[in-house]
Design a protein around this motif. Structure first.
Motif, PDB file in Angstrom:
ATOM      1  N   GLY A 206     -10.914 -19.317   7.000  1.00 23.99           N
ATOM      2  CA  GLY A 206     -11.816 -19.371   5.850  1.00 23.99           C
ATOM      3  C   GLY A 206     -12.733 -18.164   5.779  1.00 23.99           C
ATOM      4  N   SER A 240     -10.991 -18.744   0.849  1.00 28.88           N
ATOM      5  CA  SER A 240      -9.765 -19.206   0.179  1.00 28.88           C
ATOM      6  C   SER A 240     -10.063 -19.699  -1.223  1.00 28.88           C
ATOM      7  N   GLY A 241     -11.357 -19.939  -1.522  1.00 32.27           N
ATOM      8  CA  GLY A 241     -11.700 -20.504  -2.826  1.00 32.27           C
ATOM      9  C   GLY A 241     -11.650 -22.022  -2.838  1.00 32.27           C
ATOM     10  N   ASP A 242     -11.325 -22.635  -1.666  1.00 31.18           N
ATOM     11  CA  ASP A 242     -11.260 -24.101  -1.577  1.00 31.18           C
ATOM     12  C   ASP A 242     -12.421 -24.605  -0.725  1.00 31.18           C
ATOM     13  N   PRO A 243     -13.460 -25.209  -1.379  1.00 28.89           N
ATOM     14  CA  PRO A 243     -14.621 -25.664  -0.600  1.00 28.89           C
ATOM     15  C   PRO A 243     -14.276 -26.775   0.389  1.00 28.89           C
ATOM     16  N   ASN A 244     -13.130 -27.473   0.174  1.00 29.90           N
ATOM     17  CA  ASN A 244     -12.746 -28.555   1.094  1.00 29.90           C
ATOM     18  C   ASN A 244     -12.045 -28.026   2.335  1.00 29.90           C
ATOM     19  N   GLY A 245     -11.667 -26.734   2.319  1.00 33.32           N
ATOM     20  CA  GLY A 245     -11.003 -26.131   3.475  1.00 33.32           C
ATOM     21  C   GLY A 245     -12.025 -25.483   4.391  1.00 33.32           C
ATOM     22  N   ASP A 247     -13.555 -22.794   4.262  1.00 30.54           N
ATOM     23  CA  ASP A 247     -14.700 -22.156   3.588  1.00 30.54           C
ATOM     24  C   ASP A 247     -15.934 -23.050   3.663  1.00 30.54           C
ATOM     25  N   ASP A 439     -18.257 -21.778  -2.394  1.00 31.77           N
ATOM     26  CA  ASP A 439     -17.322 -21.306  -3.426  1.00 31.77           C
ATOM     27  C   ASP A 439     -17.857 -21.575  -4.835  1.00 31.77           C
ATOM     28  N   THR A 443     -22.981 -28.559  -3.435  1.00 32.11           N
ATOM     29  CA  THR A 443     -22.351 -29.730  -2.844  1.00 32.11           C
ATOM     30  C   THR A 443     -23.210 -30.261  -1.699  1.00 32.11           C
TER      31      THR A 443
END
Length: 519
Positions: A206, A240-245, A247, A439, A443
């Motif tokens: 990430g 990656s642009g994926d906040p659930n990953g 990152d 990203d 949240t």
């Protein structure tokens, strides 16, 4: 004739849910890192015992002194060089202080050098990776010198311990969220901005966006910290642009530390998610003579059973070096309660279970105005996660945990049979979580991942105020009753909270002023 010796702890088995999908390309080039024994091991062990006993006459070693007295011996490095030459392998990097030699070559060359067969595997969750089964072999002249050979396989080793608050929660669950400065205030952190300190953060994938950090710190009204990305083993800051990953993990760690100690430098060590990558990144952070972190935060880990003996030993040995250098390491204890998501019985998470780190568990926080009204073990049920904790089967009871017991949920308590986890705790429930920006999206995040950087920031404030590193803090904290808010309600599955230390929240959540006084 050369006798080959199996390398202790290098045994690999085919894991459940894994199958061989093909051969590796014999011409593919890879890098493997070889970890060597420590010079003057007996003397180093004696030093570690004095550190564990909180001997006030022990001063942290300089990185130069550690390298000279307890690094790899030049003749041991020369033997690895000769071995590499004999097998056509290139020496990519040598670091005597970290006791590592990185070798480069083809898969065919490494298979022949270490008598292994490398194949391509597929795991139903982790995806494809390069792996092996059985043991690694080393020749006579490296027998007893080489402690670990890492990177032949590159299976994903660890997972991050953050949880984004689900969009739908039961109506009865009261949701609140806090900024990191609000939590620092609730936990009575001493004043300070961390000036002059460096906090290291370990990330296995990430990345972060500078624009997120700028916006986030501006929204809190704190100055933007200096963040440096340090690439380890061809990795780097790659959002990656994926906040659930990953990152989510990277950004959470930086934003918590940066919001509480905005004038501390932050060095983020990016690496691949494999045992070799993880160990190398921690080693690079510990031995980093450029950034010189005085505190390191690690929010990744895996159940003890997932690690090979050699990789666990290798990482633990790096964490020992950190303790000798006066570097405090804060590690998340896991988000899956007493089972650690292992699928079989109770387990603790490593590296949180290393006796050389401050293992950080989780709580659920209730507040009114500027004070805490109640705090219980974080346990949001089967789908929501819970504070990792329990008793290690890999490490014995450290000196500073002698005489403690783990209270079980069914009542009754058992004297510790191994290192107890965690040591301390802090707010971790996503229902009472941390406000972050990942990203581009606002949240709320929880997990013990948030607790490790929270404690790291507290230690950085204390170090800055004191003008010297607190170093290995466990012995001091266990000797100072009342430095933590004792959590006495709740459970994490098999273990229950109880007065004093327990296997859900350790000594409790921080009273920052009292922690500062104890250190």
């Amino acid at each position: 004739m050369v006798t080959k010796h199996p390398l202790p702890g290098s045994e690999r088995h085919v894991e459940k849910g894994t199958k061989v999908i093909g051969q590796c390309d014999p011409a593919e080039r890879i890098e493997v890192f070889v970890m060597l024994r420590r010079q003057q091991q007996a003397q180093f062990d004696a030093l570690m015992s004095r550190i564990a006993a909180d001997d006030p006459s022990v001063k942290p070693l300089s990185r130069e002194a550690l390298a000279k007295d307890y690094g790899a011996a030049p003749e041991d490095i020369a033997k690895v060089r000769a071995f590499a030459g004999a097998h056509g392998l290139a020496v990519v990097r040598e670091d005597p202080s970290a006791r590592t030699v990185v070798l480069g070559g083809t898969i065919a060359q490494f298979e022949s050098a270490f008598e292994v067969k490398l194949e391509r595997y597929q795991h139903h969750v982790a995806g494809p990776f390069r792996g092996r089964t059985g043991t690694i072999s080393v020749p006579d002249d490296l027998h007893g010198i080489v402690e670990a050979v890492l990177g032949l396989d590159n299976r994903p080793q660890a997972r991050p311990y953050f949880r984004i608050r689900p969009p739908f929660v039961p109506a009865r669950a009261r949701q609140v969220s806090y900024t990191p400065p609000q939590l620092a205030s609730l936990y009575q952190f001493p004043q300070g901005d961390g000036a002059g300190q460096c906090v290291g953060i370990i990330e296995l994938g990430g990345g972060y966006n500078a624009s997120d950090l700028k916006t986030y710190f501006a929204s809190l009204g704190v100055s933007e910290p200096t963040v440096t990305a340090v690439g380890v083993d061809q990795a780097g800051n790659q959002p990656s642009g994926d906040p659930n990953g990953p990152d989510g993990e990277v950004t959470l760690d930086i934003e918590i530390v940066g919001a509480i100690v905005p004038r501390a430098a932050i060095a983020v060590y990016f690496t691949q998610n494999s045992d070799a990558g993880f160990i190398d990144a921690v080693s690079r952070a510990v031995h980093d003579t450029a950034n010189k972190p005085s505190v390191i935060s690690i929010s990744w880990g895996a159940p003890e059973s997932v690690w090979t003996g050699q990789s666990m030993q290798a990482l633990n040995s790096v964490l020992q070096s950190a303790a000798a250098l006066g570097v405090t390491i804060c590690v998340a204890s896991g988000d899956s309660g007493s089972s650690d998501g292992s699928g079989g019985g109770d387990q603790v998470d490593f590296p949180a279970s290393s006796p050389y780190v401050l293992a950080c568990g989780g709580t659920h926080l209730t507040t009114s105005g500027s004070s805490i009204t109640s705090e219980v073990v974080w346990n949001d049920g089967d789908l929501g996660g819970a504070s990792g904790g329990g008793v290690s089967t890999a490490f014995p009871v450290p000196a500073w945990q002698q005489g403690l017991s783990a209270t079980s949920t069914g009542g009754g308590s058992q004297p510790l049979s191994g290192r107890g986890v965690p040591d301390v705790a802090g707010d971790a429930s996503p229902l009472t979580g941390y406000e972050v920006l990942v990203d581009g999206a606002q949240t709320v995040v929880g997990g013990t991942s948030a607790v490790a950087p929270l404690w790291a920031a507290l230690i950085a404030r204390i170090n800055a105020a004191k003008g010297q590193p607190a170093g290995f803090v466990n012995a001091k904290l266990y000797k100072a009753p009342g430095v933590c808010n004792d959590i006495t309600q709740g459970s994490n599955g098999s273990f229950a909270a109880a007065p004093g230390w327990d296997a859900c929240t350790g000594l409790g959540s921080p009273n920052g002023e009292k922690v500062a006084a104890a250190l």
